[in-house]
Write a protein that holds these residues in place. Sequence first.
Motif, short mmCIF file in Angstrom:
data_model
loop_
_atom_site.label_atom_id
_atom_site.label_comp_id
_atom_site.label_asym_id
_atom_site.label_seq_id
_atom_site.Cartn_x
_atom_site.Cartn_y
_atom_site.Cartn_z
N TYR A 160 0.81 -1.55 0.08
CA TYR A 160 0.27 0.29 -0.12
C TYR A 160 0.84 0.74 0.39
N LEU A 183 3.77 0.55 2.67
CA LEU A 183 3.50 0.07 3.36
C LEU A 183 3.30 -1.77 3.16
N PHE A 199 0.13 -4.86 9.27
CA PHE A 199 1.01 -3.40 8.29
C PHE A 199 2.19 -3.79 9.16
N GLY A 200 3.31 -3.30 8.19
CA GLY A 200 4.14 -2.53 8.33
C GLY A 200 4.28 -1.44 8.58
#
Lengths: 115, 110
Positions: free
Chosen positions: B36, B87, B100-101
Amino acid sequence: ETGVTQSPTHLIKTRGQQVTLRCSSQSGHNTVSWYQQALGQGPQFIFQYYREEENGRGNFPPRFSGLQFPNYSSELNVNALELDDSALYLCASSPSGGAANEKLFFGSGTQLSVL
Amino acid sequence: RKEVEQDPGPFNVPEGATVAFNCTYSNSASQSFFWYRQDCRKEPKLLMSVYSSGNEDGRFTAQLNRASQYISLLIRDSKLSDSATYLCVVAMNRDDKIIFGKGTRLHILP
């Protein structure tokens, strides 16, 4: 634009208060998930609702709760606000219940500040 | 070990250069992978899904290495408009858990 709308856009609360955030999903989407994004961090998964039932939850305490309505809009409620709850709260909708495999459509978020 | 790890950057890259990001994940049961893009003070938007065979979309190429548990994103001929936070997202079908990172910040320099 994604068609996912969140309200309010900004909110200021004091510690100990309660807050309700709202999300309208994109037309045709029956799944809504909520995320908390602190400054400089990635979004953290709070929970997901599919057809009015919670069907997934991240590592958030019970004072974070939610609802999904028959029109698939959703609310996030946070009780007993703490300073660390200050963050951007994002809502995302997806079309068919399996958000893990689907594109997420995010709203613009609600910026919550707890003083 | 964190569930999803990314180099936070920032990566400062001249326009036209090629830049690559990696992301590692800890749970071998992870089944779906995505990149993302998030612009400053905006919501995340899907850049691309990541498939086992690798996939390309214009200047963007994504790769998945299940054995080593990492995914990568390559941006060729970078543009000023590529400046954003990228992301990494890992999902498990069980419990529909999506992780999510923290994101990697990219600045493309003119």
